[in-house]
Design an enzyme around this catalytic site. Structure first.
Site, mmCIF file in Angstrom:
data_model
loop_
_atom_site.group_PDB
_atom_site.id
_atom_site.type_symbol
_atom_site.label_atom_id
_atom_site.label_comp_id
_atom_site.label_asym_id
_atom_site.label_seq_id
_atom_site.Cartn_x
_atom_site.Cartn_y
_atom_site.Cartn_z
ATOM 1 N N ASN A 48 -16.726 26.070 -24.409
ATOM 2 C CA ASN A 48 -17.408 24.956 -23.753
ATOM 3 C C ASN A 48 -17.241 24.974 -22.230
ATOM 4 O O ASN A 48 -16.186 25.344 -21.729
ATOM 5 C CB ASN A 48 -16.866 23.623 -24.290
ATOM 6 C CG ASN A 48 -17.209 23.410 -25.760
ATOM 7 O OD1 ASN A 48 -18.239 23.899 -26.233
ATOM 8 N ND2 ASN A 48 -16.350 22.723 -26.471
ATOM 9 N N LYS B 94 -16.227 27.680 -30.575
ATOM 10 C CA LYS B 94 -16.704 27.045 -29.350
ATOM 11 C C LYS B 94 -16.122 27.624 -28.060
ATOM 12 O O LYS B 94 -14.952 27.935 -27.958
ATOM 13 C CB LYS B 94 -16.393 25.537 -29.393
ATOM 14 C CG LYS B 94 -17.270 24.755 -30.328
ATOM 15 C CD LYS B 94 -18.730 24.946 -30.028
ATOM 16 C CE LYS B 94 -19.471 23.900 -29.399
ATOM 17 N NZ LYS B 94 -19.401 22.817 -28.766
ATOM 18 N N TYR C 105 -9.219 -6.775 12.159
ATOM 19 C CA TYR C 105 -8.629 -6.278 10.916
ATOM 20 C C TYR C 105 -8.539 -7.366 9.853
ATOM 21 O O TYR C 105 -8.165 -8.497 10.147
ATOM 22 C CB TYR C 105 -7.218 -5.715 11.189
ATOM 23 C CG TYR C 105 -6.561 -5.195 9.930
ATOM 24 C CD1 TYR C 105 -6.818 -3.903 9.477
ATOM 25 C CD2 TYR C 105 -5.733 -6.009 9.170
ATOM 26 C CE1 TYR C 105 -6.252 -3.432 8.298
ATOM 27 C CE2 TYR C 105 -5.158 -5.549 7.990
ATOM 28 C CZ TYR C 105 -5.426 -4.252 7.563
ATOM 29 O OH TYR C 105 -4.874 -3.795 6.396
ATOM 30 N N GLU D 179 -18.712 20.451 -16.574
ATOM 31 C CA GLU D 179 -19.062 19.075 -16.958
ATOM 32 C C GLU D 179 -18.299 18.075 -16.104
ATOM 33 O O GLU D 179 -18.833 17.028 -15.711
ATOM 34 C CB GLU D 179 -18.782 18.864 -18.453
ATOM 35 C CG GLU D 179 -19.794 19.627 -19.311
ATOM 36 C CD GLU D 179 -19.433 19.660 -20.786
ATOM 37 O OE1 GLU D 179 -20.326 19.902 -21.606
ATOM 38 O OE2 GLU D 179 -18.251 19.460 -21.136
ATOM 39 N N THR E 150 -39.796 24.091 -13.908
ATOM 40 C CA THR E 150 -40.037 22.731 -13.435
ATOM 41 C C THR E 150 -40.166 21.902 -14.701
ATOM 42 O O THR E 150 -40.676 22.402 -15.714
ATOM 43 C CB THR E 150 -41.335 22.605 -12.598
ATOM 44 O OG1 THR E 150 -42.450 22.827 -13.461
ATOM 45 C CG2 THR E 150 -41.394 23.608 -11.459
ATOM 46 N N SER F 48 0.846 -1.210 0.000
ATOM 47 C CA SER F 48 0.000 0.000 0.000
ATOM 48 C C SER F 48 0.873 1.249 0.000
ATOM 49 O O SER F 48 0.383 2.356 0.232
ATOM 50 C CB SER F 48 -0.920 0.002 1.224
ATOM 51 O OG SER F 48 -0.166 -0.037 2.424
ATOM 52 N N LYS G 203 -8.527 2.758 1.829
ATOM 53 C CA LYS G 203 -7.714 3.986 1.906
ATOM 54 C C LYS G 203 -7.693 4.788 0.605
ATOM 55 O O LYS G 203 -8.020 5.981 0.616
ATOM 56 C CB LYS G 203 -6.308 3.608 2.350
ATOM 57 C CG LYS G 203 -5.526 4.748 2.956
ATOM 58 C CD LYS G 203 -4.070 4.359 3.185
ATOM 59 C CE LYS G 203 -3.922 3.092 3.996
ATOM 60 N NZ LYS G 203 -2.674 2.374 3.713
ATOM 61 N N GLN H 241 -7.383 -2.357 3.602
ATOM 62 C CA GLN H 241 -6.348 -1.527 2.981
ATOM 63 C C GLN H 241 -6.889 -0.825 1.735
ATOM 64 O O GLN H 241 -6.521 0.305 1.441
ATOM 65 C CB GLN H 241 -5.145 -2.406 2.628
ATOM 66 C CG GLN H 241 -4.032 -1.681 1.913
ATOM 67 C CD GLN H 241 -2.785 -2.536 1.799
ATOM 68 O OE1 GLN H 241 -2.120 -2.797 2.797
ATOM 69 N NE2 GLN H 241 -2.479 -2.997 0.604
#
Ligand code: ARG
Length: 492
Positions: A280, A278, A312, A285, A150, A20, A320, A317
């Site tokens: 954008n 353009k 445990y 997004e 709406t 890890s 995380k 792990q």
């Protein structure tokens, strides 16, 4: 280093699979500080001589100042790598005692609690900034009428500020959730050891105080096995990001040429490699998309803990990276939204124009018939609906352009004077519509002002509270640093 029963080294690919280390970089600092507090406690309980403590602290301080010196190759995680570093630096006689009355099982969850409490403070601070940005923009636009939707169809007349304040109301609830979640995260699991505590006398309160925790997680099984606080945290982030996705979507729609209500600042817009015209809304997004990624983090975590036995298991792990990613994503989303909100240009004229030509005053007109002509609402609803149909059949003309003669046919069975109805319709401008709607929480100017005042106070209170929390943790770290210095200077 831990391999007492299994002999030899791990298979290389398996070591890679188990490791890890990559994600442990985010908890390295917490692990070092945690180890300092633990070592000082071991000394105060008589398990380390001053000299042993001094050597361990010198090693930990050296690692803290130059973390790149910690050789992580060949280790399964940062806890092992740090202990190996300390043993190499301080010698096994001293360094080999650092892991007394401790396990990686309480250690890893200690580190994660310390890291996430900082993340909560950072996220709350970023959220408070965004709230301020929204409130400032709301104050500038509280007299700017625009249609409200709406089903994405024009519904009633509102103001731009009313939308912005609705976002603030929602986000304040996220702030409340995060704020409460912090209390549950800020409890120390250290001293729970592997699962059942230790025969070696320890002082769990001492380490908890030294590390800035409010209290301890008492039950040792709970302390090492439970991940619910992180689930709660990511669930809160997930809920908040889904609301931020809605705000992003509103802004995306309103920034289209068809709506033209707002214009995003150039520095928050992307373009096209092919279409030169353009502009954008890519940042928005991606804000929208991140609500999916953060929900994904949550779902992965829930999947991992589902039906895990108590105690445990290495499965944990993999929680995380999900929690850490959720924090990073949320912070980025909040910063982006804050920048977009503060820099967006509001096209007041366009909004006003849309409000003026809208049939979104229809409900207000029906209500005026109820109030002034004492007719039942259901009847008023039908009359106004029919009048709107007449306007539509005449080429979508505004209701105000209808004459009494256009209206007469729709009310012929009633004791209503078409001239009176015409007057009610003509008078119902967007401004009048807003002025007449005084119900609590409506877009009326006085309501907007009241909400801005109230919410600014709430945002300010949270800002103060967050700073207090940050100072409280920092204060504990400062005292710990002083103790470390004191023990390292001691001559024996
Ligand atoms: N690297 C592990 C984690 O992140 C640390 C705990 C390992 N404990 C153990 N008993 N294998 O969860």
């Amino acid at each position: 280093m831990y391999r007492s029963r299994p002999k030899g080294t791990l298979d290389d690919d398996t070591l890679q699979f188990l490791s890890s280390i990559e994600h442990d970089q985010s908890i390295l600092y917490c692990d070092l500080i945690g180890s300092e507090a633990h070592s000082i406690m071991l000394h105060s309980m008589g398990h380390l001589t001053p000299n042993e403590l001094k050597k361990i602290l010198a090693a930990l301080e050296s690692a803290r100042k130059n973390p790149e010196k910690i050789d992580t190759r060949g280790f399964e995680d940062i806890h092992e790598a740090i202990e190996a570093f300390v043993i190499k630096y301080a010698g096994v006689e001293a360094g080999g005692k650092m892991h007394t009355a401790r396990s990686r099982n309480d250690q890893v969850v200690l580190d994660l609690r310390m890291k996430i409490r900082d993340d909560i403070n950072d996220i709350c601070a970023a959220l408070a900034d965004l709230l301020e940005g929204l409130l400032e923009k709301a104050d500038e636009t509280k007299q700017v009428p625009m249609p409200m939707y709406t089903h994405l169809q024009q519904g009633q007349i509102g103001t731009f500020s009313h939308f912005l304040l609705s976002y603030v109301s929602t986000l304040i609830r996220d702030m409340e959730r995060l704020y409460l979640c912090y209390q549950r995260i800020n409890q120390s699991p250290l001293g729970a050891c592997a699962i059942g505590g230790s025969t070696i006398p320890i002082d769990r309160k001492e380490t908890a105080v030294a590390l800035g925790f409010d209290s301890i997680v008492r039950n040792s099984v709970d302390a090492t096995s439970s991940r619910d606080v992180f689930l709660e945290y990511v669930a809160v982030l997930s809920i908040m990001s889904s609301s931020l996705g809605r705000i992003a979507e509103d802004f995306i729609i309103w920034s289209t040429t068809e709506f033209g209500y707002i214009e995003l600042a150039d520095r928050y817009s992307s373009t096209s490699s092919a279409m030169p015209q353009k502009k954008n809304p890519d940042p928005l997004e991606l804000v929208r998309a991140k609500s999916a990624s953060i929900a994904g983090n949550l779902v992965t975590m829930l999947g991992i803990v589902k039906a895990l036995p108590s105690g445990y298991s290495r499965d944990m792990q993999d929680i995380k990276p999900e929690v850490l990613a959720a924090s990073t994503r949320t912070l980025a989303v909040l910063k982006t939204m804050n920048g977009v909100v503060r820099s967006t240009q509001v096209n007041k004229k366009r909004m006003h124009q849309a409000a003026k030509s809208s049939y979104a005053v229809a409900l207000d007109i029906a209500e005026q018939l109820v109030i002034k002509k004492k007719i039942p609402f259901r009847l008023a609803h039908r009359i106004v609906g029919n009048i709107v149909s007449v306007a539509v059949s005449k080429g979508d003309i505004p209701l105000a352009d209808l004459r009494a003669s256009d209206i007469a046919g729709e009310i012929k069975d009633l004791k209503l004077d078409p001239k009176d109805v015409e007057k009610i319709i003509k008078e119902m401008t967007p401004e009048k519509s807003l002025q007449l709607r005084r119900s609590v929480g409506s877009p009326h100017l006085s309501e907007q002002e009241e909400m801005i005042k109230m919410m600014s106070q709430v945002a300010q209170n949270y800002k103060v509270g967050i700073q207090k929390r940050i100072k409280m943790v920092q204060g504990s770290f400062d005292s710990l640093a002083k103790s470390v210095e004191k023990y390292m200077k001691s001559s024996r």
